[in-house]
Design a protein around this motif. Structure first.
Motif, mmCIF file in Angstrom:
data_model
loop_
_atom_site.group_PDB
_atom_site.id
_atom_site.type_symbol
_atom_site.label_atom_id
_atom_site.label_comp_id
_atom_site.label_asym_id
_atom_site.label_seq_id
_atom_site.Cartn_x
_atom_site.Cartn_y
_atom_site.Cartn_z
ATOM 1 N N PRO A 28 10.719 -15.359 17.815
ATOM 2 C CA PRO A 28 9.683 -14.378 18.168
ATOM 3 C C PRO A 28 10.228 -13.161 18.905
ATOM 4 O O PRO A 28 9.506 -12.192 19.112
ATOM 5 C CB PRO A 28 8.717 -15.175 19.046
ATOM 6 N N GLN A 29 11.490 -13.203 19.322
ATOM 7 C CA GLN A 29 12.152 -12.076 19.974
ATOM 8 C C GLN A 29 11.327 -11.536 21.140
ATOM 9 O O GLN A 29 11.076 -10.333 21.268
ATOM 10 C CB GLN A 29 12.464 -10.977 18.963
ATOM 11 N N LEU A 30 10.926 -12.429 22.022
ATOM 12 C CA LEU A 30 10.107 -12.047 23.160
ATOM 13 C C LEU A 30 10.913 -11.232 24.172
ATOM 14 O O LEU A 30 12.081 -11.499 24.428
ATOM 15 C CB LEU A 30 9.556 -13.297 23.848
ATOM 16 N N SER A 31 10.257 -10.250 24.742
ATOM 17 C CA SER A 31 10.879 -9.448 25.784
ATOM 18 C C SER A 31 11.005 -10.276 27.061
ATOM 19 O O SER A 31 10.329 -11.300 27.242
ATOM 20 C CB SER A 31 10.045 -8.202 26.068
ATOM 21 N N THR A 32 11.860 -9.823 27.956
ATOM 22 C CA THR A 32 12.020 -10.514 29.233
ATOM 23 C C THR A 32 10.704 -10.562 29.994
ATOM 24 O O THR A 32 10.344 -11.596 30.577
ATOM 25 C CB THR A 32 13.086 -9.806 30.082
ATOM 26 N N LEU A 33 9.968 -9.457 29.976
ATOM 27 C CA LEU A 33 8.672 -9.409 30.667
ATOM 28 C C LEU A 33 7.715 -10.450 30.109
ATOM 29 O O LEU A 33 7.154 -11.271 30.847
ATOM 30 C CB LEU A 33 8.088 -7.999 30.540
ATOM 31 N N ALA A 34 7.512 -10.434 28.785
ATOM 32 C CA ALA A 34 6.554 -11.355 28.172
ATOM 33 C C ALA A 34 7.000 -12.801 28.322
ATOM 34 O O ALA A 34 6.192 -13.693 28.634
ATOM 35 C CB ALA A 34 6.376 -11.005 26.697
ATOM 36 N N LEU A 35 8.292 -13.066 28.090
ATOM 37 C CA LEU A 35 8.795 -14.442 28.147
ATOM 38 C C LEU A 35 8.706 -14.996 29.565
ATOM 39 O O LEU A 35 8.265 -16.140 29.762
ATOM 40 C CB LEU A 35 10.240 -14.480 27.652
ATOM 41 N N THR A 36 9.125 -14.216 30.537
ATOM 42 C CA THR A 36 9.083 -14.695 31.923
ATOM 43 C C THR A 36 7.660 -15.042 32.322
ATOM 44 O O THR A 36 7.397 -16.118 32.877
ATOM 45 C CB THR A 36 9.652 -13.626 32.876
#
Length: 350
Positions: A190-198
């Motif tokens: 899904p290539q989540l950004s650091t913001l979204a994943l965190t």
């Protein structure tokens, strides 16, 4: 986590195998963060020396990272096709590609000597990248009093880490430099950004989360903490430190135009990894657009190409890993950088 480690700053230095050194790890730990060494590309004897050298330079906790990827399955047809695809690149430097490709280093899962070494050395923290080891290895490490972490790039991987009984999760966003820590390269990413994943991992599970990817300064660390992370892990920020073992060309490229155009490619090693744009990453979108051999078999060819080009004065085929925050990189001793990050963090949190 911080109580057991006694850290004064929520700053982890990323392990960065091939770039991190005992001197770098010790400097970060001595400054109040958590220094790290990456031993995934080392044998057990070399790794033991690295741990001993780090201990000689600091009495503070530090972090040791290993690669827990699946055992690579050789595929002669794929490897032969890859060698032929790379042949023109080698020929440009008057060289021949390797006749055959090797598995240049073993997974932790296939390396009982590395497990035995860690049980003997007992570093404060051990982390896993690319997956998890067998349950019996985790039990043994836990019984040795070692804090255990692993990289997750999505919620499913985080749940596997939680269910395995580890102590924390390194949430690696798509911005991060170096290899993606995905457990399965063939699964959708899904290539989540650091913001979204965190934020997702903080909200949906109860293990401590360390945010990683694109964080370069105190403001970025503060943002990660506000999302609920207990710490931030920075890698690219430390490449320019004199204590790192980054090649001169890597350091120079970090401050060049390619820093603004980092790219994910599997052509260098066989696994997706983010690098500074150079001739190798450009070739990955052209003559090397096919399927590479399994990791780290493909890396054998990538390293050989870099060596051939470098021998002719061309540095554009290095694996110069870096995250999307590369243009914000600063070159200064690691202890000074940690002090700057701490001041910036205090200002951002005020």
């Amino acid at each position: 986590m911080f109580d057991s480690l006694g850290l004064s700053l929520p700053i982890f230095q990323a392990p960065m195998a091939g770039v991190s050194t005992p001197a770098l790890a010790a400097a970060v730990s001595n400054a109040g963060g958590l220094g790290s060494i990456g031993i995934g590309a080392s044998d057990a004897a070399t790794a033991a020396r690295m741990i001993a050298e780090t201990r000689d330079a600091t009495d503070r906790p530090f972090h040791v990272n290993v690669f827990a990827h699946r055992t690579p399955q050789p595929d002669p047809a794929v490897e032969s096709a890859w060698i032929e695809a790379m042949r023109p690149l080698f020929a440009a430097f008057g060289a021949e590609p390797p006749a055959r490709l090797r598995t240049i280093y073993r997974s932790f899962n296939d390396n009982p000597d590395m497990l035995a070494m860690l049980l003997d050395a007992r570093p404060a923290v051990v982390s896993f990248h690319f997956g998890l080891p067998a349950p019996d290895a985790l039990v043994a490490l836990r019984k040795a009093g070692i804090l255990l972490l692993a990289t997750a790039t999505n919620l499913d991987e985080a749940r596997c880490i939680r269910d395995a009984g580890l102590d924390g999760i390194i949430a690696q966003g798509i911005e991060a430099g170096g290899h993606r820590g995905v457990f399965d390269c063939n699964a959708p990413d899904p290539q989540l950004s650091t913001l979204a994943l965190t934020r997702l991992l903080v909200a949906r599970q109860d293990l401590p989360v360390i945010a990683a990817g694109g964080i370069m300064d105190g403001a970025g660390i503060a943002a990660a903490l506000r999302l609920g992370a207990v710490a931030a892990q920075l890698g690219t920020a430390f490449i320019g430190c004199p204590e790192s073992s980054a090649e001169p060309a890597h350091r120079q490229a970090l401050h060049g135009a390619g820093a603004y155009r980092t790219t994910l490619t599997a052509a260098i090693s066989g696994r997706p990894a983010r690098a500074l744009e150079n001739r190798f990453t450009q070739a990955a979108g052209g003559m090397l657009a096919g399927t590479p051999p399994a990791y780290p078999i493909a890396y054998d060819a990538g390293k050989a190409l870099h060596a051939a080009a470098k021998a002719r004065g061309e540095t554009g085929f290095g694996a110069y890993w870096a995250g999307q925050g590369a243009p914000l990189a600063r070159s200064m001793p690691a202890g000074e950088l940690v002090a700057v990050l701490a001041r910036e963090l205090r200002a951002a949190m005020a």
